[in-house]
Design a protein around this motif. Structure first.
Motif, PDB file in Angstrom:
ATOM      1  N   PHE A  23      28.260  45.369  51.367  1.00 33.25           N
ATOM      2  CA  PHE A  23      28.887  46.178  50.314  1.00 33.25           C
ATOM      3  C   PHE A  23      27.964  46.317  49.105  1.00 33.25           C
ATOM      4  CE2 PHE A  23      32.553  45.389  52.881  1.00 33.25           C
ATOM      5  CZ  PHE A  23      33.409  46.448  52.624  1.00 33.25           C
ATOM      6  N   ASP A  24      28.065  47.477  48.441  1.00 29.38           N
ATOM      7  CA  ASP A  24      27.248  47.737  47.266  1.00 29.38           C
ATOM      8  C   ASP A  24      27.669  46.862  46.089  1.00 29.38           C
ATOM      9  OD1 ASP A  24      25.860  49.809  48.565  1.00 29.38           O
ATOM     10  OD2 ASP A  24      27.424  51.250  48.059  1.00 29.38           O
ATOM     11  N   ARG A  25      28.963  46.597  45.993  1.00 29.43           N
ATOM     12  CA  ARG A  25      29.511  45.856  44.855  1.00 29.43           C
ATOM     13  C   ARG A  25      30.531  44.853  45.375  1.00 29.43           C
ATOM     14  NH1 ARG A  25      33.717  48.031  40.582  1.00 29.43           N
ATOM     15  NH2 ARG A  25      33.494  46.519  38.885  1.00 29.43           N
ATOM     16  N   VAL A  26      30.481  43.641  44.830  1.00 24.62           N
ATOM     17  CA  VAL A  26      31.374  42.563  45.253  1.00 24.62           C
ATOM     18  C   VAL A  26      32.096  42.019  44.030  1.00 24.62           C
ATOM     19  CG1 VAL A  26      31.548  40.300  46.352  1.00 24.62           C
ATOM     20  CG2 VAL A  26      29.812  41.950  47.142  1.00 24.62           C
ATOM     21  N   LEU A  27      33.426  41.988  44.099  1.00 25.35           N
ATOM     22  CA  LEU A  27      34.241  41.375  43.051  1.00 25.35           C
ATOM     23  C   LEU A  27      34.825  40.073  43.586  1.00 25.35           C
ATOM     24  CD1 LEU A  27      36.254  44.384  41.532  1.00 25.35           C
ATOM     25  CD2 LEU A  27      34.320  43.174  40.520  1.00 25.35           C
ATOM     26  N   ILE A  28      34.678  38.996  42.816  1.00 23.53           N
ATOM     27  CA  ILE A  28      35.236  37.708  43.198  1.00 23.53           C
ATOM     28  C   ILE A  28      36.446  37.431  42.314  1.00 23.53           C
ATOM     29  CG2 ILE A  28      34.803  35.239  43.497  1.00 23.53           C
ATOM     30  CD1 ILE A  28      33.112  36.984  45.329  1.00 23.53           C
ATOM     31  N   GLU A  29      37.616  37.336  42.927  1.00 26.54           N
ATOM     32  CA  GLU A  29      38.870  37.138  42.199  1.00 26.54           C
ATOM     33  C   GLU A  29      38.896  35.773  41.503  1.00 26.54           C
ATOM     34  OE1 GLU A  29      41.654  37.808  40.283  1.00 26.54           O
ATOM     35  OE2 GLU A  29      42.032  39.260  41.899  1.00 26.54           O
ATOM     36  N   GLN A  30      39.218  35.791  40.211  1.00 25.95           N
ATOM     37  CA  GLN A  30      39.303  34.557  39.418  1.00 25.95           C
ATOM     38  C   GLN A  30      40.732  34.205  39.012  1.00 25.95           C
ATOM     39  OE1 GLN A  30      36.171  32.768  38.532  1.00 25.95           O
ATOM     40  NE2 GLN A  30      35.813  34.114  40.285  1.00 25.95           N
ATOM     41  N   HIS A  31      41.636  35.164  39.057  1.00 23.28           N
ATOM     42  CA  HIS A  31      42.941  34.999  38.423  1.00 23.28           C
ATOM     43  C   HIS A  31      44.106  34.924  39.411  1.00 23.28           C
ATOM     44  CE1 HIS A  31      41.034  35.569  34.521  1.00 23.28           C
ATOM     45  NE2 HIS A  31      40.323  36.521  35.099  1.00 23.28           N
ATOM     46  N   GLU A  32      43.799  34.797  40.679  1.00 19.94           N
ATOM     47  CA  GLU A  32      44.851  34.580  41.665  1.00 19.94           C
ATOM     48  C   GLU A  32      45.347  33.135  41.576  1.00 19.94           C
ATOM     49  OE1 GLU A  32      42.982  35.095  45.450  1.00 19.94           O
ATOM     50  OE2 GLU A  32      41.606  33.435  45.134  1.00 19.94           O
ATOM     51  N   THR A  33      46.519  32.879  42.129  1.00 20.37           N
ATOM     52  CA  THR A  33      47.016  31.517  42.238  1.00 20.37           C
ATOM     53  C   THR A  33      46.297  30.822  43.383  1.00 20.37           C
ATOM     54  OG1 THR A  33      49.191  32.164  41.410  1.00 20.37           O
ATOM     55  CG2 THR A  33      49.061  30.090  42.617  1.00 20.37           C
ATOM     56  N   PHE A  34      45.783  29.650  43.119  1.00 18.30           N
ATOM     57  CA  PHE A  34      45.012  28.906  44.112  1.00 18.30           C
ATOM     58  C   PHE A  34      45.858  28.631  45.354  1.00 18.30           C
ATOM     59  CE2 PHE A  34      43.722  24.753  45.902  1.00 18.30           C
ATOM     60  CZ  PHE A  34      42.434  25.084  46.302  1.00 18.30           C
ATOM     61  N   GLN A  35      45.242  28.810  46.502  1.00 18.66           N
ATOM     62  CA  GLN A  35      45.914  28.546  47.781  1.00 18.66           C
ATOM     63  C   GLN A  35      45.196  27.409  48.505  1.00 18.66           C
ATOM     64  OE1 GLN A  35      46.656  32.096  50.178  1.00 18.66           O
ATOM     65  NE2 GLN A  35      46.370  33.367  48.356  1.00 18.66           N
ATOM     66  N   LYS A  36      45.985  26.444  48.972  1.00 17.52           N
ATOM     67  CA  LYS A  36      45.428  25.313  49.697  1.00 17.52           C
ATOM     68  C   LYS A  36      45.028  25.723  51.114  1.00 17.52           C
ATOM     69  CE  LYS A  36      48.326  21.899  47.308  1.00 17.52           C
ATOM     70  NZ  LYS A  36      49.331  20.829  47.499  1.00 17.52           N
ATOM     71  N   GLN A  37      44.184  24.909  51.729  1.00 15.90           N
ATOM     72  CA  GLN A  37      43.761  25.070  53.120  1.00 15.90           C
ATOM     73  C   GLN A  37      43.138  26.440  53.368  1.00 15.90           C
ATOM     74  OE1 GLN A  37      46.952  23.989  55.776  1.00 15.90           O
ATOM     75  NE2 GLN A  37      47.012  21.879  55.043  1.00 15.90           N
ATOM     76  N   THR A  38      42.304  26.864  52.414  1.00 18.29           N
ATOM     77  CA  THR A  38      41.574  28.118  52.564  1.00 18.29           C
ATOM     78  C   THR A  38      40.095  27.848  52.303  1.00 18.29           C
ATOM     79  OG1 THR A  38      41.741  28.789  50.241  1.00 18.29           O
ATOM     80  CG2 THR A  38      43.582  29.387  51.698  1.00 18.29           C
ATOM     81  N   TYR A  39      39.296  28.880  52.461  1.00 20.48           N
ATOM     82  CA  TYR A  39      37.862  28.736  52.222  1.00 20.48           C
ATOM     83  C   TYR A  39      37.520  28.588  50.741  1.00 20.48           C
ATOM     84  CZ  TYR A  39      37.099  30.238  57.071  1.00 20.48           C
ATOM     85  OH  TYR A  39      37.086  30.323  58.440  1.00 20.48           O
ATOM     86  N   ARG A  40      38.508  28.710  49.869  1.00 22.51           N
ATOM     87  CA  ARG A  40      38.242  28.567  48.446  1.00 22.51           C
ATOM     88  C   ARG A  40      37.627  27.204  48.126  1.00 22.51           C
ATOM     89  NH1 ARG A  40      42.355  31.739  49.545  1.00 22.51           N
ATOM     90  NH2 ARG A  40      42.839  33.589  48.283  1.00 22.51           N
ATOM     91  N   ASN A  41      38.088  26.171  48.822  1.00 23.98           N
ATOM     92  CA  ASN A  41      37.546  24.834  48.565  1.00 23.98           C
ATOM     93  C   ASN A  41      37.275  24.066  49.848  1.00 23.98           C
ATOM     94  OD1 ASN A  41      40.341  24.438  49.133  1.00 23.98           O
ATOM     95  ND2 ASN A  41      40.293  22.466  48.045  1.00 23.98           N
ATOM     96  N   ARG A  42      37.009  24.787  50.924  1.00 25.65           N
ATOM     97  CA  ARG A  42      36.658  24.095  52.165  1.00 25.65           C
ATOM     98  C   ARG A  42      35.737  24.957  53.011  1.00 25.65           C
ATOM     99  NH1 ARG A  42      41.494  22.750  56.043  1.00 25.65           N
ATOM    100  NH2 ARG A  42      42.157  21.685  54.148  1.00 25.65           N
ATOM    101  N   CYS A  43      34.966  24.284  53.861  1.00 29.40           N
ATOM    102  CA  CYS A  43      34.137  24.993  54.828  1.00 29.40           C
ATOM    103  C   CYS A  43      34.265  24.297  56.173  1.00 29.40           C
ATOM    104  CB  CYS A  43      32.675  25.050  54.380  1.00 29.40           C
ATOM    105  SG  CYS A  43      31.829  23.455  54.341  1.00 29.40           S
ATOM    106  N   LEU A  44      33.892  25.011  57.225  1.00 36.05           N
ATOM    107  CA  LEU A  44      33.985  24.492  58.587  1.00 36.05           C
ATOM    108  C   LEU A  44      32.589  24.359  59.166  1.00 36.05           C
ATOM    109  CD1 LEU A  44      36.958  26.642  59.967  1.00 36.05           C
ATOM    110  CD2 LEU A  44      37.050  24.397  58.863  1.00 36.05           C
ATOM    111  N   ILE A  45      32.285  23.174  59.709  1.00 41.10           N
ATOM    112  CA  ILE A  45      30.977  22.931  60.309  1.00 41.10           C
ATOM    113  C   ILE A  45      31.166  22.466  61.748  1.00 41.10           C
ATOM    114  CG2 ILE A  45      29.958  22.365  58.079  1.00 41.10           C
ATOM    115  CD1 ILE A  45      30.032  19.393  58.941  1.00 41.10           C
TER     116      ILE A  45
END
Length: 206
Positions: A23-45
């Motif tokens: 994509f030419d432009r990427v927006l990263i959401e800052q103001h959503e309500t945090f959701q658990k068990q997502t890639y926001r604070n986890r990664c899979l190896i």
């Protein structure tokens, strides 16, 4: 100009970095309500036992806006995450090549906010992948809009939504002989296994 709206990620999956590349432009959401068990604070190896989740603990305070969440120091998690990566990828073709670039995220500097930590990680990964996205943080919550591709809830570990533009391309993995190819793991899996060729796996679906 095509634009995509994404949630922040901790060493996000290959699919997430594909969007940064396409994509030419990427927006990263800052103001959503945090959701658990997502890639926001986890990664899979990929490990010898199969897929393992590495989760960053966050403090649950007065605000649950993703952009304001503070990292927790609970459980010596930085050291444990680095140990897990060394164990999983120490024998991969490119771990030694990149380890000096990545070790500071687990040892030397301390970030206070999850969003800042993830942004620093993203910037370093883009440098190592040799991709150059135009990334911005949102200044307010973005509602549903037809002006951009909204993938905030589509790219997730459990029950991901359909994405016709992403089809995982198999690549060499250390434990493929034991588990078969494990698709859409953390970008670290692709980088440690494929090195400078990683960028060729971030193209559009064929």
């Amino acid at each position: 100009m095509n634009c995509v709206l994404l949630s922040t990620t901790y060493f996000g999956p290959v699919q997430w970095y594909q969007k940064l590349h396409l994509f030419d432009r990427v927006l990263i959401e800052q103001h959503e309500t945090f959701q658990k068990q997502t890639y926001r604070n986890r990664c899979l190896i990929a490990t010898t036992q199969g897929v393992q989740a590495l989760t960053v603990p966050v403090e649950h305070g007065a605000t649950m806006e993703t952009g304001s969440l503070r990292l927790s120091e609970h459980g010596n998690w930085r050291h444990l995450h680095w140990q897990a990566l060394q164990s999983a990828y120490g024998e991969s073709p490119f771990f030694e090549y990149y380890e000096d670039d990545l070790r500071p995220f687990f040892a030397e500097r301390r970030w206070e906010l999850l969003a800042d930590y993830n942004e620093a990680i993203c910037n370093k990964m883009c440098e190592l992948l040799d991709i150059h996205p135009a990334i911005e943080r949102t200044t307010e919550y973005v509602g549903r809009s037809g002006e951009m591709v909204d993938l905030r809830d589509a790219i997730r570990p459990k029950h991901p939504l359909a994405d016709p533009d992403f089809r995982p391309r198999p690549y060499y993995q250390v434990f493929a002989g034991k588990h078969g190819f494990l698709p859409n793991l953390s970008i670290l899996d692709l980088l440690f296994n494929m090195g400078p060729e990683s960028i060729f796996y971030l193209g559009p679906a064929e």
